[in-house]
Design a protein around this motif. Structure first.
Motif, mmCIF file in Angstrom:
data_model
loop_
_atom_site.group_PDB
_atom_site.id
_atom_site.type_symbol
_atom_site.label_atom_id
_atom_site.label_comp_id
_atom_site.label_asym_id
_atom_site.label_seq_id
_atom_site.Cartn_x
_atom_site.Cartn_y
_atom_site.Cartn_z
ATOM 1 N N GLY A 27 0.820 -1.364 -0.024
ATOM 2 C CA GLY A 27 -0.193 -0.101 -0.025
ATOM 3 C C GLY A 27 0.897 1.248 0.133
ATOM 4 N N SER A 28 2.088 1.114 0.487
ATOM 5 C CA SER A 28 2.918 2.408 0.532
ATOM 6 C C SER A 28 4.296 1.965 0.528
ATOM 7 C CB SER A 28 2.714 3.115 2.164
ATOM 8 O OG SER A 28 3.596 4.212 2.157
ATOM 9 N N SER B 242 6.337 2.930 2.525
ATOM 10 C CA SER B 242 6.686 2.741 3.826
ATOM 11 C C SER B 242 6.585 1.315 4.604
ATOM 12 C CB SER B 242 5.973 3.562 4.876
ATOM 13 O OG SER B 242 4.674 3.334 5.052
ATOM 14 N N ASP B 243 5.972 0.423 3.807
ATOM 15 C CA ASP B 243 5.833 -1.091 3.772
ATOM 16 C C ASP B 243 6.899 -1.775 3.457
ATOM 17 O OD1 ASP B 243 3.255 -0.593 4.832
ATOM 18 O OD2 ASP B 243 2.286 -0.559 2.848
ATOM 19 N N ARG C 4 -5.376 4.923 -2.261
ATOM 20 C CA ARG C 4 -4.868 6.138 -2.777
ATOM 21 C C ARG C 4 -4.833 6.073 -4.460
ATOM 22 N NH1 ARG C 4 -0.117 6.086 1.746
ATOM 23 N NH2 ARG C 4 -1.157 7.435 3.199
ATOM 24 N N CYS D 276 0.240 -6.401 0.602
ATOM 25 C CA CYS D 276 0.660 -6.171 1.952
ATOM 26 C C CYS D 276 0.212 -4.700 2.356
ATOM 27 C CB CYS D 276 2.149 -6.020 1.848
ATOM 28 S SG CYS D 276 2.973 -7.592 1.212
ATOM 29 N N ALA D 277 -0.411 -4.380 3.545
ATOM 30 C CA ALA D 277 -1.083 -3.159 3.850
ATOM 31 C C ALA D 277 -1.260 -3.134 5.152
ATOM 32 C CB ALA D 277 -2.174 -2.965 2.842
ATOM 33 N N GLY D 278 -1.035 -1.788 5.670
ATOM 34 C CA GLY D 278 -1.171 -1.525 7.102
ATOM 35 C C GLY D 278 -2.588 -0.832 7.127
ATOM 36 N N MET D 279 -2.857 -0.600 8.514
ATOM 37 C CA MET D 279 -3.868 0.425 9.101
ATOM 38 C C MET D 279 -5.422 -0.076 8.451
ATOM 39 S SD MET D 279 -1.924 4.296 9.228
ATOM 40 C CE MET D 279 -3.006 4.657 10.172
ATOM 41 N N ILE E 243 0.190 -5.409 7.683
ATOM 42 C CA ILE E 243 1.620 -4.652 8.269
ATOM 43 C C ILE E 243 1.310 -3.839 9.319
ATOM 44 C CG2 ILE E 243 3.233 -2.807 7.349
ATOM 45 C CD1 ILE E 243 3.480 -5.343 5.801
ATOM 46 N N ALA F 29 1.688 -0.884 10.844
ATOM 47 C CA ALA F 29 2.022 0.543 10.491
ATOM 48 C C ALA F 29 1.361 1.524 11.317
ATOM 49 C CB ALA F 29 1.648 0.537 9.047
HETATM 50 C C1 RP5 Z 1 -1.461 1.888 4.341
HETATM 51 O O1 RP5 Z 1 -1.421 2.865 5.152
HETATM 52 C C2 RP5 Z 1 -0.159 1.277 3.758
HETATM 53 O O2 RP5 Z 1 -0.033 0.143 3.478
HETATM 54 C C3 RP5 Z 1 0.867 1.707 5.017
HETATM 55 O O3 RP5 Z 1 0.950 0.561 5.858
HETATM 56 C C4 RP5 Z 1 -0.039 2.823 5.964
HETATM 57 C C5 RP5 Z 1 0.757 3.841 5.886
HETATM 58 O O4 RP5 Z 1 0.965 4.511 4.667
HETATM 59 P P1 RP5 Z 1 1.796 5.665 4.612
HETATM 60 O O5 RP5 Z 1 1.279 7.007 5.316
HETATM 61 O O6 RP5 Z 1 3.280 5.453 5.565
HETATM 62 O O7 RP5 Z 1 2.294 5.981 3.311
HETATM 63 O O8 RP5 Z 1 -2.305 2.191 3.046
#
Ligand code: RP5
Length: 164
Positions: free
Chosen positions: A11-12, A14-15, A42, A65-68, A89, A91
């Motif tokens: 997703g980012s 940052s992952d 996004r 893979c993604a967080g939040m 993730i 995050a």
């Molecule tokens: C999720 O939001 C992404 O996979 C990541 O884990 C989290 C934060 O993203 P950033 O704000 O660091 O880009 O969509």
């Protein structure tokens, strides 16, 4: 015929420090990978386009893979009948529990094979994707077996060293 490959989406960027574990496993096993930063929220259109295109080009399994509020794996699964492995993730402030629940709680009929939170989950996602491809690839199955054997021997050697 093109060699089957694994598509890894995150997703980012940052992952990436967590996702890298999946990439490393697949590269070590000589499984072709494509790695993309695509978000369910996004960049929904780019995600849709990439998944449908990768599906047509011979992608054998997706790792998402993604967080939040982690909807990426679910969105990927809605677009393909190839196996989708979801990696939650860690995050945000909830340490990945948010992402775990968002990834694992899929409605019936649209499965996501969800692994553990973070780096350990990403590593297992890599192995799981390789095992899926190995169903039709004897050489890859042999490499996986050899690696299992080496891991077993390594643990037994550590145990033997402790007994001295
Ligand atoms: C999720 O939001 C992404 O996979 C990541 O884990 C989290 C934060 O993203 P950033 O704000 O660091 O880009 O969509």
């Amino acid at each position: 015929m093109t060699k089957p490959f694994v598509a890894i989406l995150m997703g980012s960027d940052s992952d990436l420090p967590k996702v890298q574990a999946a990439i490393d496993v697949l590269k070590k096993l000589d499984v072709p990978v494509e790695v993309k930063v695509h978000s369910a929220h996004r960049t929904p259109e780019a995600t849709h386009h990439y998944v449908t295109d990768a599906d047509k080009r011979g992608c054998a399994a997706f790792i998402a893979c993604a967080g939040m509020a982690a909807h990426l794996a679910g969105v990927v699964a809605s677009l393909t009948i190839k196996p989708v492995i979801g990696v939650p993730i860690d995050a945000g402030p909830l340490d990945g529990l948010d992402a775990l629940l968002s990834t694992v709680q899929m409605p019936g009929g649209i499965p996501v094979a969800t692994v553990a939170i973070g780096k350990a989950g990403a590593k297992n996602a890599g192995y799981l994707a390789a095992q899926i491809i190995a169903l039709g690839d004897k050489e890859l199955a042999d490499r996986l077996q050899m690696e299992r054997k080496a891991n077993t021997e390594e643990v037994l050697a550590k145990d033997a060293a402790l007994q001295q």
